[in-house]
Design a protein around this motif. Sequence first.
Motif, mmCIF file in Angstrom:
data_model
loop_
_atom_site.group_PDB
_atom_site.id
_atom_site.type_symbol
_atom_site.label_atom_id
_atom_site.label_comp_id
_atom_site.label_asym_id
_atom_site.label_seq_id
_atom_site.Cartn_x
_atom_site.Cartn_y
_atom_site.Cartn_z
ATOM 1 N N VAL A 194 9.443 3.797 1.572
ATOM 2 C CA VAL A 194 8.888 3.098 0.395
ATOM 3 C C VAL A 194 8.010 4.070 -0.396
ATOM 4 N N GLU A 195 7.194 4.807 0.339
ATOM 5 C CA GLU A 195 6.257 5.736 -0.310
ATOM 6 C C GLU A 195 7.007 6.848 -1.050
ATOM 7 N N ALA A 215 0.844 -1.205 0.000
ATOM 8 C CA ALA A 215 0.000 0.000 0.000
ATOM 9 C C ALA A 215 0.877 1.253 0.000
ATOM 10 N N ALA A 216 2.003 1.197 0.728
ATOM 11 C CA ALA A 216 2.916 2.349 0.757
ATOM 12 C C ALA A 216 3.494 2.586 -0.641
ATOM 13 N N LEU A 217 3.787 1.485 -1.330
ATOM 14 C CA LEU A 217 4.325 1.596 -2.689
ATOM 15 C C LEU A 217 3.305 2.277 -3.610
ATOM 16 N N GLU A 218 2.048 1.948 -3.384
ATOM 17 C CA GLU A 218 0.980 2.561 -4.205
ATOM 18 C C GLU A 218 0.548 3.916 -3.661
ATOM 19 N N LYS A 219 1.235 4.394 -2.669
ATOM 20 C CA LYS A 219 0.946 5.686 -2.005
ATOM 21 C C LYS A 219 -0.472 5.731 -1.461
ATOM 22 N N VAL A 260 -2.235 2.421 4.623
ATOM 23 C CA VAL A 260 -1.017 2.391 5.449
ATOM 24 C C VAL A 260 -1.360 2.782 6.880
ATOM 25 N N SER A 261 -2.102 3.879 7.050
ATOM 26 C CA SER A 261 -2.336 4.301 8.439
ATOM 27 C C SER A 261 -3.340 3.390 9.142
ATOM 28 N N GLU A 262 -4.318 2.859 8.410
ATOM 29 C CA GLU A 262 -5.254 1.901 9.045
ATOM 30 C C GLU A 262 -4.506 0.643 9.511
#
Length: 337
Positions: A107-108, A60-64, A69-71
Amino acid sequence: MSSKSIPQPIVMKFGGTSLKDSDRIQNAAQLVSERKNQHPVVVTSAMSGVTSKLIETAEAALEKNKTIVSENLAWLHKVHFTTAKTPEVQKEITRLFQKLEEHFTGVEMLGELTPRTLDIICSFGERLSSWLMLETLQSLGLSAERFDSREFVRTNNQFGSAEISWDFTCPQIKKTLGPALKKGIVPVITGYIAATEDGQTTTLGRGGSDYSASLCGVCLDATEIQIWTDVDGMMTADPRVIKNAKPLSQISFQEAAELAYFGAKVLHPKTIQPAIDAEIPVKILNTQNPTASGTTIIKDSPQTKNSIKAIAFKKGISVINICSSRMLGPYGFLSKI
Ligand code: ADP
Ligand code: ASP
Ligand code: MG
């Protein structure tokens, strides 16, 4: 230090299902405490679902995708933080989460998720759960010490499923854990994770804490390796699908590996081989039913009336049938297809 002077331990590996919440961890720690005269060495997996959640969050971080990410981070934090009992361990958890968040931010920002970074991210599951096991053992009055396996398990840099360097690792295991065992301390070891010669974090593949258990057992000449999970052993079928599946009291290494490969993931395929070769009994036991005799993995299977012992299956498989007269002979036919 001669290996003879180190007491022969039992290795107790707890899978994620046995570390799902504070009650399960308490239960696992109790089982260790009951076996303290057998010099237990505890190998921990990540808490249930944590490794998969870490991978999902990295993607998810890679996909921004900041929301996911926060959930996910909130879920991961809650699961660990609410399980922790002592302020010291809560502090450790906070410290580890700060680092973990930095990796997701990295990663993001870079828009890149290399296998190397993914291994660092995955390592947090075992780094976190081992603290929870440690404090629970201590709360039962046991003297226990946590060891980060990256300090003594050396691998190559095949991130995601690194190969262990046994020649380096075995003496290191004895050197690091031997003194603790001699003093009657219960070592708590992070399963699944390791490091390269230059200190980069690696992992041994999904389900790899069985491999860590096997490694510790062989290097410390254990009397038994116990794989603690949430079922009564290797069953005749996946108990989630077949309600009247029955536990098998014995199964050969070959049969267990074959079943594991086809989805009976109660045991990581191939990783138990070193223990079998060293003739150390490997048992699969149930933390929820510890008096059940479980399954013993043996070298060669005895002949039984039932030639088919168990059935496993995999979902989402496609079978492609190819027929062509052109496939008779030419080199590279399959690669072209
Ligand atoms: P752990 O977290 O302890 O490593 P896993 O989820 O990796 O546990 O493996 C245990 C699970 O494997 C069981 O809960 C069971 O549902 C599943 N399983 C699938 N096939 C089998 C089988 N033939 N025998 C036993 N368990 C099986
Ligand atoms: N935590 C790792 C995984 O989920 C290793 C293990 O559980 O054995 O794959
Ligand atoms: Mg497992």
